[in-house]
Design a protein around this motif. Structure first.
Motif, mmCIF file in Angstrom:
data_model
loop_
_atom_site.group_PDB
_atom_site.id
_atom_site.type_symbol
_atom_site.label_atom_id
_atom_site.label_comp_id
_atom_site.label_asym_id
_atom_site.label_seq_id
_atom_site.Cartn_x
_atom_site.Cartn_y
_atom_site.Cartn_z
ATOM 1 N N HIS A 91 61.988 52.830 8.719
ATOM 2 C CA HIS A 91 60.607 53.306 8.867
ATOM 3 C C HIS A 91 59.626 52.319 8.242
ATOM 4 O O HIS A 91 58.873 52.660 7.329
ATOM 5 C CB HIS A 91 60.459 54.689 8.238
ATOM 6 C CG HIS A 91 61.453 55.684 8.735
ATOM 7 N ND1 HIS A 91 61.322 56.310 9.968
ATOM 8 C CD2 HIS A 91 62.627 56.120 8.211
ATOM 9 C CE1 HIS A 91 62.360 57.115 10.161
ATOM 10 N NE2 HIS A 91 63.163 57.010 9.121
ATOM 11 N N PRO A 92 59.610 51.070 8.718
ATOM 12 C CA PRO A 92 58.722 50.063 8.138
ATOM 13 C C PRO A 92 57.246 50.424 8.304
ATOM 14 O O PRO A 92 56.859 51.094 9.277
ATOM 15 C CB PRO A 92 59.066 48.797 8.921
ATOM 16 C CG PRO A 92 60.460 49.027 9.423
ATOM 17 C CD PRO A 92 60.488 50.492 9.748
ATOM 18 N N PHE A 93 56.413 49.966 7.376
ATOM 19 C CA PHE A 93 54.988 50.267 7.451
ATOM 20 C C PHE A 93 54.192 49.104 8.040
ATOM 21 O O PHE A 93 53.015 49.257 8.358
ATOM 22 C CB PHE A 93 54.436 50.641 6.070
ATOM 23 C CG PHE A 93 54.346 49.496 5.097
ATOM 24 C CD1 PHE A 93 53.205 48.716 5.027
ATOM 25 C CD2 PHE A 93 55.394 49.214 4.230
ATOM 26 C CE1 PHE A 93 53.109 47.665 4.130
ATOM 27 C CE2 PHE A 93 55.304 48.168 3.328
ATOM 28 C CZ PHE A 93 54.165 47.386 3.279
ATOM 29 N N MET A 131 57.946 38.475 22.239
ATOM 30 C CA MET A 131 57.446 38.801 20.905
ATOM 31 C C MET A 131 56.528 40.013 20.964
ATOM 32 O O MET A 131 56.592 40.907 20.113
ATOM 33 C CB MET A 131 56.698 37.598 20.323
ATOM 34 C CG MET A 131 57.582 36.440 19.921
ATOM 35 S SD MET A 131 58.434 36.722 18.351
ATOM 36 C CE MET A 131 57.124 36.322 17.198
ATOM 37 N N ILE A 132 55.680 40.057 21.972
ATOM 38 C CA ILE A 132 54.758 41.190 22.096
ATOM 39 C C ILE A 132 55.543 42.477 22.349
ATOM 40 O O ILE A 132 55.223 43.531 21.804
ATOM 41 C CB ILE A 132 53.726 40.936 23.206
ATOM 42 C CG1 ILE A 132 52.765 39.824 22.761
ATOM 43 C CG2 ILE A 132 52.938 42.208 23.522
ATOM 44 C CD1 ILE A 132 51.788 39.374 23.821
ATOM 45 N N GLY A 133 56.588 42.392 23.171
ATOM 46 C CA GLY A 133 57.434 43.562 23.382
ATOM 47 C C GLY A 133 58.063 44.037 22.089
ATOM 48 O O GLY A 133 58.146 45.244 21.820
ATOM 49 N N SER A 134 58.496 43.092 21.264
ATOM 50 C CA SER A 134 59.074 43.446 19.968
ATOM 51 C C SER A 134 58.033 44.132 19.081
ATOM 52 O O SER A 134 58.342 45.093 18.357
ATOM 53 C CB SER A 134 59.606 42.187 19.268
ATOM 54 O OG SER A 134 60.653 41.607 20.003
ATOM 55 N N LEU A 135 56.799 43.654 19.137
ATOM 56 C CA LEU A 135 55.729 44.250 18.342
ATOM 57 C C LEU A 135 55.372 45.648 18.854
ATOM 58 O O LEU A 135 55.026 46.535 18.071
ATOM 59 C CB LEU A 135 54.502 43.345 18.353
ATOM 60 C CG LEU A 135 54.678 42.011 17.617
ATOM 61 C CD1 LEU A 135 53.503 41.083 17.897
ATOM 62 C CD2 LEU A 135 54.841 42.237 16.118
ATOM 63 N N GLU A 136 55.459 45.831 20.164
ATOM 64 C CA GLU A 136 55.226 47.177 20.716
ATOM 65 C C GLU A 136 56.288 48.143 20.212
ATOM 66 O O GLU A 136 55.988 49.304 19.881
ATOM 67 C CB GLU A 136 55.214 47.123 22.243
ATOM 68 C CG GLU A 136 53.969 46.444 22.797
ATOM 69 C CD GLU A 136 54.001 46.256 24.294
ATOM 70 O OE1 GLU A 136 52.935 46.015 24.888
ATOM 71 O OE2 GLU A 136 55.099 46.347 24.897
ATOM 72 N N PHE A 137 57.523 47.670 20.136
ATOM 73 C CA PHE A 137 58.571 48.509 19.554
ATOM 74 C C PHE A 137 58.242 48.826 18.097
ATOM 75 O O PHE A 137 58.313 49.971 17.659
ATOM 76 C CB PHE A 137 59.934 47.821 19.628
ATOM 77 C CG PHE A 137 60.966 48.473 18.759
ATOM 78 C CD1 PHE A 137 61.561 49.675 19.128
ATOM 79 C CD2 PHE A 137 61.311 47.919 17.528
ATOM 80 C CE1 PHE A 137 62.482 50.307 18.295
ATOM 81 C CE2 PHE A 137 62.239 48.535 16.702
ATOM 82 C CZ PHE A 137 62.821 49.732 17.079
ATOM 83 N N ALA A 138 57.882 47.791 17.335
ATOM 84 C CA ALA A 138 57.637 47.959 15.906
ATOM 85 C C ALA A 138 56.518 48.953 15.628
ATOM 86 O O ALA A 138 56.620 49.780 14.710
ATOM 87 C CB ALA A 138 57.301 46.606 15.273
ATOM 88 N N CYS A 139 55.460 48.884 16.419
ATOM 89 C CA CYS A 139 54.272 49.693 16.129
ATOM 90 C C CYS A 139 54.222 51.006 16.909
ATOM 91 O O CYS A 139 53.959 52.062 16.335
ATOM 92 C CB CYS A 139 53.012 48.870 16.412
ATOM 93 S SG CYS A 139 52.892 47.362 15.419
ATOM 94 N N GLY A 143 56.574 52.952 14.418
ATOM 95 C CA GLY A 143 55.556 53.512 13.538
ATOM 96 C C GLY A 143 54.875 52.604 12.538
ATOM 97 O O GLY A 143 54.188 53.088 11.631
ATOM 98 N N ALA A 144 55.015 51.277 12.652
ATOM 99 C CA ALA A 144 54.311 50.379 11.728
ATOM 100 C C ALA A 144 52.810 50.587 11.857
ATOM 101 O O ALA A 144 52.286 50.778 12.959
ATOM 102 C CB ALA A 144 54.680 48.927 12.016
#
Length: 248
Positions: A91-93, A131-139, A143-144
């Protein structure tokens, strides 16, 4: 005022440079922090602690963490309990896009622990669709609450782009930084890696253009930002001082 001075002032406008109170461990004592949170202790993030964070809280924790790091007073945590606590979920912020430079690991320079930060890294801290796809997953999925693009001083990838380096697949990698090289005006007497001011200006412009690319290419991330559920921002790390200059 030269082009570099103008660009740097523009990049740093609104920078929060105040050293905030931290909840770090000093001499074995846990210092108090208003609205104490897992991000400021050795306790692993949970779904509840992540949900309780606002995007501004998440950004504040990165600022506080870098203040600890730069002051030589980082948290001292045994990572083994964090490994166990995050074994079945994370659950990274924050999500921090940074360069692969060995001097700039995000978890260390922001003084965070296992399970706190997604760390997509690539030479020159640019983004492509993967990279953008990875960021979409992250956020959007994980829940980042803050997405930060971090450039750094003395960046080898930026220097390579300034010098038109050609070397196997690296040539295409550096092509992603060329728009920043072209966008920096002035420095007509020396637009190479030998000009430290030019290299710095390109590194800062590269962060700016990367942020714009994220917003343009991801309606998901731009939508989260518009709703106030995500802060998208940039920063520059100084490899000589350990300090981060935040754009917001």
């Amino acid at each position: 005022m030269n082009a570099h001075t103008h660009d740097r002032r523009s990049f740093l406008r609104g920078t929060g440079r105040t050293v905030l109170a931290c909840g770090c461990a000093v001499g074995g004592l846990a210092l108090p922090l208003a609205s104490a949170h897992a991000a400021q202790t050795c306790t692993a993030q949970t779904a509840a602690s992540q949900k309780a964070l606002s995007p501004q809280d998440a950004l504040t924790y990165l600022k506080e963490g870098n203040a600890r790091f730069a002051a030589g007073k980082p948290m001292v945590c045994n990572p083994t309990p964090q490994v166990a606590a995050t074994a079945t979920g994370q659950h990274p912020f924050a999500a921090v896009v940074s360069c692969i430079d060995s001097r700039a690991p995000a978890n260390l320079i922001f003084d965070q622990s296992i399970g706190d930060v997604f760390e997509p890294r690539i030479a020159g801290n640019f983004v492509n669709d993967d990279m953008i796809g990875s960021l979409e997953f992250a956020c959007a999925a994980a829940g980042a609450k803050v997405l930060m693009v971090v450039g750094h001083t003395e960046c080898g990838a930026v220097k390579g782009a300034c010098d038109d380096v050609v070397l196997g697949n690296l040539t295409q990698t550096l092509a992603n930084i060329k728009p920043a090289v072209a966008a920096v005006q002035g420095f007509d007497s020396d637009r190479t890696s030998a000009n430290a001011a030019f290299v710095q200006a390109v590194a800062e412009k590269n962060v700016e253009l990367t942020l714009a690319r994220i917003r343009q290419r991801s309606s998901i991330l731009a939508g989260l930002e518009k709703k106030g559920d995500l802060i998208i921002t940039g920063a520059m790390y100084d490899v000589g001082t350990g300090k981060v200059a935040f754009a917001a």
